[in-house]
Design a protein around this motif. Structure first.
Motif, short mmCIF file in Angstrom:
data_model
loop_
_atom_site.label_atom_id
_atom_site.label_comp_id
_atom_site.label_asym_id
_atom_site.label_seq_id
_atom_site.Cartn_x
_atom_site.Cartn_y
_atom_site.Cartn_z
N THR A 168 0.84 -1.19 0.00
CA THR A 168 0.00 0.00 0.00
C THR A 168 0.88 1.25 0.00
OG1 THR A 168 -0.09 0.11 2.43
CG2 THR A 168 -1.84 -1.14 1.31
N VAL A 169 0.29 2.37 -0.36
CA VAL A 169 0.96 3.67 -0.28
C VAL A 169 0.11 4.58 0.60
CG1 VAL A 169 1.75 5.70 -1.54
CG2 VAL A 169 2.03 3.42 -2.54
N LYS A 170 0.71 5.08 1.64
CA LYS A 170 0.00 5.95 2.57
C LYS A 170 -0.31 7.29 1.91
CE LYS A 170 0.36 7.88 7.25
NZ LYS A 170 1.23 7.98 8.45
N LYS A 171 -1.51 7.77 2.13
CA LYS A 171 -1.91 9.07 1.60
C LYS A 171 -0.94 10.14 2.07
CE LYS A 171 -5.89 12.16 1.21
NZ LYS A 171 -7.30 12.41 1.62
N GLY A 172 -0.53 10.99 1.17
CA GLY A 172 0.41 12.05 1.51
C GLY A 172 1.84 11.73 1.17
N SER A 173 2.12 10.49 0.74
CA SER A 173 3.47 10.13 0.31
C SER A 173 3.77 10.84 -1.02
CB SER A 173 3.59 8.62 0.12
OG SER A 173 3.33 7.94 1.34
N THR A 174 4.92 11.45 -1.11
CA THR A 174 5.22 12.26 -2.30
C THR A 174 6.59 12.00 -2.90
OG1 THR A 174 6.06 14.04 -0.89
CG2 THR A 174 3.72 14.15 -1.52
N ALA A 175 7.38 11.12 -2.32
CA ALA A 175 8.74 10.89 -2.82
C ALA A 175 8.72 10.38 -4.26
CB ALA A 175 9.46 9.89 -1.93
N LYS A 176 9.66 10.86 -5.06
CA LYS A 176 9.85 10.32 -6.40
C LYS A 176 10.77 9.10 -6.31
CE LYS A 176 9.11 14.70 -8.79
NZ LYS A 176 9.65 15.71 -9.73
N LEU A 177 10.46 8.07 -7.09
CA LEU A 177 11.15 6.79 -6.97
C LEU A 177 11.93 6.43 -8.22
CD1 LEU A 177 8.19 4.67 -5.50
CD2 LEU A 177 9.79 6.15 -4.25
N LEU A 178 13.13 5.91 -8.00
CA LEU A 178 13.91 5.27 -9.05
C LEU A 178 14.22 3.86 -8.54
CD1 LEU A 178 15.57 5.09 -11.65
CD2 LEU A 178 17.49 6.15 -10.41
N VAL A 179 13.70 2.86 -9.24
CA VAL A 179 13.88 1.47 -8.82
C VAL A 179 14.71 0.76 -9.89
CG1 VAL A 179 12.72 -0.68 -8.20
CG2 VAL A 179 11.67 1.52 -7.62
N ILE A 180 15.91 0.30 -9.49
CA ILE A 180 16.83 -0.32 -10.44
C ILE A 180 16.98 -1.79 -10.05
CG2 ILE A 180 19.07 -0.18 -11.56
CD1 ILE A 180 19.30 2.69 -10.52
N ASN A 181 16.51 -2.65 -10.92
CA ASN A 181 16.44 -4.08 -10.66
C ASN A 181 17.33 -4.84 -11.63
OD1 ASN A 181 14.98 -6.38 -9.31
ND2 ASN A 181 14.39 -6.81 -11.42
N GLY A 182 17.85 -5.97 -11.18
CA GLY A 182 18.57 -6.85 -12.09
C GLY A 182 17.59 -7.73 -12.84
N ALA A 183 17.63 -7.68 -14.16
CA ALA A 183 16.66 -8.44 -14.96
C ALA A 183 16.79 -9.95 -14.74
CB ALA A 183 16.83 -8.11 -16.44
N ASP A 184 17.98 -10.41 -14.31
CA ASP A 184 18.21 -11.83 -14.10
C ASP A 184 18.23 -12.19 -12.61
OD1 ASP A 184 18.40 -12.05 -16.83
OD2 ASP A 184 20.59 -12.06 -16.86
N ASP A 185 17.62 -11.36 -11.79
CA ASP A 185 17.60 -11.58 -10.34
C ASP A 185 16.48 -12.55 -9.97
OD1 ASP A 185 17.53 -11.50 -7.58
OD2 ASP A 185 17.59 -9.31 -7.44
N PRO A 186 16.80 -13.77 -9.56
CA PRO A 186 15.76 -14.74 -9.21
C PRO A 186 15.09 -14.46 -7.87
CG PRO A 186 17.90 -15.70 -8.77
CD PRO A 186 18.16 -14.36 -9.42
N LEU A 187 15.67 -13.55 -7.09
CA LEU A 187 15.09 -13.23 -5.78
C LEU A 187 13.99 -12.18 -5.87
CD1 LEU A 187 18.32 -13.20 -3.56
CD2 LEU A 187 16.79 -15.10 -4.10
N ILE A 200 2.22 1.18 -7.09
CA ILE A 200 2.74 2.53 -7.33
C ILE A 200 1.89 3.26 -8.36
CG2 ILE A 200 4.73 3.86 -8.08
CD1 ILE A 200 5.02 2.42 -5.35
N ARG A 201 1.47 2.56 -9.41
CA ARG A 201 0.62 3.18 -10.42
C ARG A 201 -0.69 3.69 -9.82
NH1 ARG A 201 -1.66 -1.13 -13.68
NH2 ARG A 201 -3.16 -1.05 -11.97
N ASP A 202 -1.30 2.87 -8.98
CA ASP A 202 -2.56 3.27 -8.37
C ASP A 202 -2.40 4.44 -7.42
OD1 ASP A 202 -3.77 1.22 -9.75
OD2 ASP A 202 -3.86 -0.16 -8.05
N SER A 203 -1.20 4.56 -6.82
CA SER A 203 -0.94 5.67 -5.89
C SER A 203 -0.64 6.98 -6.61
CB SER A 203 0.24 5.33 -4.99
OG SER A 203 1.46 5.43 -5.70
N LYS A 204 -0.27 6.85 -7.89
CA LYS A 204 0.12 7.99 -8.72
C LYS A 204 1.44 8.63 -8.28
CE LYS A 204 -4.47 9.17 -10.44
NZ LYS A 204 -5.07 7.88 -10.04
#
Length: 257
Positions: A168-187, A200-204
């Motif tokens: 969930t995303v708490k109302k009032g959260s405003t931080a901009k996010l950069l999420v860098i993932n390994g495409a071959d990460d099995p975890l 994140i999409r639903d939270s806008k």
């Protein structure tokens, strides 16, 4: 929960002409924590502050190195301690135990993160209105959790962080996010990625999600390959992905802070 104001015992030295580093002791409730600061700026030249959250191994030299690198970029950084007393793990069983304990109490997890944020804000070289956070693996999950739960952050970067715990995303959260993932990460499963993106999409919230090809878990840490072999874990350093992700972070923080 009562959070005591930090009591600092500082051992400082100058690592270069504009960066000062120091160890810091602080408290949350009755527990002691050991952090590390790398500061670049002055009371007349206040600069953004960045919180660095360690991998599941705990507050170690790798987290401190990243704080130093951020200071070299012109930021003020604190490598915090999520486990208390600077505790670290040498074996994955202990690392799993410590990280699970940290997430078992979300209220305390937030308090420990926020204590480091407030300590950073109090430094005379820090602009308290421009605070960001970066995290690695376990630390990526920590910074994303706090960013989506209303922490006072402008920008957050997760490197190969766990995503499954973000529901969930708490109302009032405003931080901009950069999420860098390994495409071959099995975890980090495809299901976790899909669920996280939907939340994140639903939270806008503003987010950029990057899948780096050929990168597996812990791709930014030069010690990852040896530990992966030692403990039969899907960990491996990827120099190309490390450099690319750091440059992505640099541009992102420059544009958001």
């Amino acid at each position: 929960m009562r959070i005591l104001l930090p009591i600092l015992f500082l051992f400082s030295f100058v690592s270069c002409s504009s960066v000062t580093t120091k160890d810091v002791d602080y408290q949350v409730g009755e527990q002691n924590f050991k952090g590390y600061m790398a500061l670049n700026g002055s009371a007349d030249d206040k600069r953004p502050g960045i919180v660095v959250v360690h991998e599941w191994w705990g507050h170690n030299d790798y987290a401190r190195k990243r704080a130093d690198q951020l200071a070299d970029l012109g930021y003020n950084a604190i490598a915090l301690d999520m486990y208390g007393d600077g505790k670290t793990a040498e074996h994955p069983k202990d690392a799993m135990k410590f990280s699970k304990q940290a997430f078992s109490n979300p209220k305390l997890l937030k308090a420990k993160f926020n204590a480091a944020v407030e300590l950073l804000k109090k430094q005379e070289s820090v602009d308290p209105e421009r605070i960001g956070a970066i995290g690695y693996c376990f630390g990526g999950a920590v910074v994303l959790f706090n960013a989506t739960q209303g922490a006072d952050l402008k920008a957050v970067v997760s490197f190969h962080g766990s995503l499954g715990g973000i529901k969930t995303v708490k109302k009032g959260s405003t931080a901009k996010l950069l999420v860098i993932n390994g495409a071959d990460d099995p975890l980090v499963s495809k299901e976790d990625i899909k669920s996280f993106k939907n939340v994140i999409r639903d939270s806008k919230l503003s987010m950029k999600f990057v899948n780096l090809p050929g990168a597996t878990h812990a791709f930014t840490n030069p010690a990852a390959t040896e530990k992966g072999k030692k403990f039969n874990l899907p960990l491996a350093y990827n120099e190309k992905a490390d450099k690319e992700s750091w440059e992505m972070m640099r541009e992102f923080l420059q544009n958001t802070l």
